[in-house]
Design an enzyme around this catalytic site. Structure first.
Site, PDB file in Angstrom:
ATOM      1  N   LYS A 130      66.371 -76.770  82.026  1.00 16.26           N
ATOM      2  CA  LYS A 130      65.211 -75.959  82.418  1.00 16.26           C
ATOM      3  C   LYS A 130      64.597 -76.530  83.680  1.00 16.26           C
ATOM      4  O   LYS A 130      64.289 -77.724  83.746  1.00 16.26           O
ATOM      5  CB  LYS A 130      64.191 -75.943  81.277  1.00 16.26           C
ATOM      6  CG  LYS A 130      63.008 -75.031  81.541  1.00 16.26           C
ATOM      7  CD  LYS A 130      62.217 -74.801  80.263  1.00 16.26           C
ATOM      8  CE  LYS A 130      61.006 -73.922  80.500  1.00 16.26           C
ATOM      9  NZ  LYS A 130      60.249 -73.666  79.273  1.00 16.26           N
ATOM     10  N   SER A 137      58.787 -80.223  82.984  1.00 13.08           N
ATOM     11  CA  SER A 137      57.358 -80.151  82.669  1.00 13.08           C
ATOM     12  C   SER A 137      56.602 -81.079  83.607  1.00 13.08           C
ATOM     13  O   SER A 137      57.034 -82.219  83.831  1.00 13.08           O
ATOM     14  CB  SER A 137      57.101 -80.555  81.220  1.00 13.08           C
ATOM     15  OG  SER A 137      57.517 -79.534  80.374  1.00 13.08           O
ATOM     16  N   ASN A 189      48.213 -75.700  81.388  1.00 17.35           N
ATOM     17  CA  ASN A 189      48.288 -76.686  80.310  1.00 17.35           C
ATOM     18  C   ASN A 189      48.735 -78.032  80.853  1.00 17.35           C
ATOM     19  O   ASN A 189      49.501 -78.118  81.803  1.00 17.35           O
ATOM     20  CB  ASN A 189      49.221 -76.198  79.189  1.00 17.35           C
ATOM     21  CG  ASN A 189      50.655 -76.663  79.364  1.00 17.35           C
ATOM     22  OD1 ASN A 189      51.024 -77.770  78.977  1.00 17.35           O
ATOM     23  ND2 ASN A 189      51.476 -75.811  79.987  1.00 17.35           N
ATOM     24  N   PHE A 233      53.590 -82.990  75.910  1.00 18.08           N
ATOM     25  CA  PHE A 233      54.578 -83.132  74.823  1.00 18.08           C
ATOM     26  C   PHE A 233      53.972 -83.712  73.543  1.00 18.08           C
ATOM     27  O   PHE A 233      54.489 -84.676  72.972  1.00 18.08           O
ATOM     28  CB  PHE A 233      55.766 -84.003  75.257  1.00 18.08           C
ATOM     29  CG  PHE A 233      56.638 -83.435  76.337  1.00 18.08           C
ATOM     30  CD1 PHE A 233      56.559 -82.109  76.716  1.00 18.08           C
ATOM     31  CD2 PHE A 233      57.564 -84.252  76.984  1.00 18.08           C
ATOM     32  CE1 PHE A 233      57.379 -81.584  77.723  1.00 18.08           C
ATOM     33  CE2 PHE A 233      58.391 -83.751  77.984  1.00 18.08           C
ATOM     34  CZ  PHE A 233      58.294 -82.418  78.356  1.00 18.08           C
ATOM     35  N   ASN A 290      60.051 -73.203  84.391  1.00 21.21           N
ATOM     36  CA  ASN A 290      58.923 -73.821  83.695  1.00 21.21           C
ATOM     37  C   ASN A 290      57.621 -73.437  84.431  1.00 21.21           C
ATOM     38  O   ASN A 290      57.614 -72.538  85.259  1.00 21.21           O
ATOM     39  CB  ASN A 290      59.119 -75.342  83.681  1.00 21.21           C
ATOM     40  CG  ASN A 290      58.530 -75.979  82.429  1.00 21.21           C
ATOM     41  OD1 ASN A 290      57.393 -75.684  82.063  1.00 21.21           O
ATOM     42  ND2 ASN A 290      59.287 -76.827  81.774  1.00 21.21           N
ATOM     43  N   ASN A 293      53.819 -82.544  83.121  1.00 19.63           N
ATOM     44  CA  ASN A 293      52.818 -83.380  82.465  1.00 19.63           C
ATOM     45  C   ASN A 293      53.344 -84.691  81.901  1.00 19.63           C
ATOM     46  O   ASN A 293      52.633 -85.383  81.191  1.00 19.63           O
ATOM     47  CB  ASN A 293      52.135 -82.560  81.362  1.00 19.63           C
ATOM     48  CG  ASN A 293      51.549 -81.281  81.916  1.00 19.63           C
ATOM     49  OD1 ASN A 293      50.836 -81.299  82.918  1.00 19.63           O
ATOM     50  ND2 ASN A 293      51.883 -80.155  81.297  1.00 19.63           N
ATOM     51  N   THR A 294      54.617 -85.003  82.179  1.00 22.43           N
ATOM     52  CA  THR A 294      55.169 -86.305  81.776  1.00 22.43           C
ATOM     53  C   THR A 294      55.608 -87.019  83.046  1.00 22.43           C
ATOM     54  O   THR A 294      56.534 -86.553  83.727  1.00 22.43           O
ATOM     55  CB  THR A 294      56.364 -86.118  80.810  1.00 22.43           C
ATOM     56  OG1 THR A 294      55.880 -85.508  79.617  1.00 22.43           O
ATOM     57  CG2 THR A 294      57.016 -87.444  80.464  1.00 22.43           C
TER      58      THR A 294
END
Ligand SMILES: Cc1cc2nc3c(=O)[nH]c(=O)nc-3n(C[C@H](O)[C@H](O)[C@H](O)COP(=O)(O)O)c2cc1C
Length: 372
Positions: free
Chosen positions: A233, A198, A127, A131, A262, A200-201
């Site tokens: 996390k 994460s 993915n 967010f 994660n 993706n940021t």
């Protein structure tokens, strides 16, 4: 420890409820993954799945951590219910804890679609959602409504609800955004997770650096000293030295625990799924071992001083037990649930009880740190 009659009757009731799920899940798998996910959240939030009353788990599954009592050791990981739209149904279908989010200060739509990919052959997901969420204010309103409603969620006595917080892609200031969200959501959360991992940021994972992390933790402590238990996390891609530095940084602070892990940005050679080279975070079966190794490493470093939540690649009761044996107080999953739906949680809990029974173990927590 044998299942009691009540548990068996209750399982039968839930079993009947769950028996339609293989059909529903195979239907959902035919949809584009994000559409399928949204439909699942919608059905859950409309009460189309889940029992009529709170789940009664075997006492052998009960675990405690951070002063909270979890009826079983398997929670739904962050990212599934990003907006706290399905908290009560997720509890009703039998999870031991629900973590909502990642939520950010302002609403945002996330990355362009497609951004969610199934690697069915690998039991994995990639993915790069970025967010997508309704923002912290709407989440606070939803959680407040749950707390004020009648029923088991009126008090904090039922299952713990954690809130996972992050930062916006544009205009973020982590040193003020994290404390602001802790202040706003603290009264509705049993625990709060700082998501610094994460992929993706842009820039988010840099916040795992001890200097940045210390600054954020200090600001939270100064502004909201009575915050609920705080967890961090972590990404499974950190080096041993980076993990050591993070543990050293958080061990004497206001952090109660760590979540390992994660998703990963790495791609094991053996992946078969057609989407294996899509950018984003890989989760599910291929990350189980990597996540468990990191959990074990952190357990050795923390020596019981922090709560540890094991997450990554859990598909079976044995996988949950493996995480607990390597130091987890509690566990979470996401990808396997995306494939199997609610029957997964019942199967996993049944498998855990069977393993405990066979080995004459009174409670699943007795297995903590027993891996040789
Ligand atoms: C589609 C998807 C979205 C996710 N979104 C988030 C998120 O918003 N915040 C977060 O901390 N983790 C998020 N995760 C990571 C999961 O919480 C979990 O850490 C990871 O998937 C490993 O568990 P699993 O192998 O059981 O899926 C997401 C995972 C998936 C598959």
């Amino acid at each position: 420890m044998k299942l009691k009659l009540n548990d068996i009757l209750f399982e039968a009731e839930q079993g009947a409820m769950a028996s339609c799920f293989p059909i529903i899940m195979s239907g959902l798998r035919n949809f584009n993954p994000e559409f399928g996910h949204n439909l699942a959240i919608k059905s859950l939030s409309m009460g189309l799945c889940g029992g009529r009353r709170p789940w009664q788990d075997s006492p052998a599954l009960k675990v405690k951590a951070m002063g909270l009592s979890f009826p079983n050791p398997v929670g739904i990981a962050a990212g599934f219910d990003k907006n706290a739209a399905a908290v009560v149904p997720l509890a009703r279908i039998g999870f031991g804890g629900v973590e909502v989010g990642t939520v950010t200060p302002k609403p945002q739509s996330g990355n362009p679609k497609p951004r969610l990919f199934r690697l069915t052959e690998d039991g994995a997901v990639i993915n790069r959602m970025g967010f997508n969420n309704d923002g912290i204010y709407r989440m606070a309103a939803r959680l407040e409504k749950i707390r004020n409603s009648k029923g088991p969620f009126k008090t904090k006595a039922y299952i713990p609800v954690g809130v996972n917080i992050g930062i916006n892609k544009i205009g973020a200031n982590p040193e003020t955004d994290y404390p602001m969200q802790v202040g706003l959501i603290g009264q509705y959360a049993d625990y709060i997770v700082l998501n610094l991992s994460s992929p993706n940021t842009p820039g988010l994972r840099d916040l795992q650096h001890p200097d940045r992390l210390s600054g954020i933790l200090q600001a939270i402590q100064e502004q909201h000293p009575n915050h609920p238990p705080l967890l961090v996390k972590l990404a499974p891609d950190l080096s041993d030295a980076e993990v050591e530095a993070i543990v050293e940084t958080v061990i004497n602070t206001n952090v109660s625990g760590l979540i390992l892990t994660n998703t990963t940005i790495s791609r094991p050679d053996y992946l078969k799924g057609a989407f294996r080279y899509e950018p984003g975070g890989l989760s599910g079966r291929p990350i189980r071992q990597k996540s468990t190794e990191m959990l074990a490493r952190v357990a050795r470093l923390t020596k019981g001083r922090l709560t540890l939540i094991g997450c990554g690649g859990i598909e079976t009761g044995a996988d949950v037990i493996e995480k607990i044996m390597h130091g987890a107080d509690f566990t979470q999953l996401y990808s396997a649930f995306a494939y199997e739906g609610p029957p997964l949680i019942h199967r996993i809990k049944r498998e855990i009880v069977e393993i405990l029974d066979k080995n004459n173990i009174h409670n699943v927590a007795d297995l903590k740190n027993t891996a040789s």
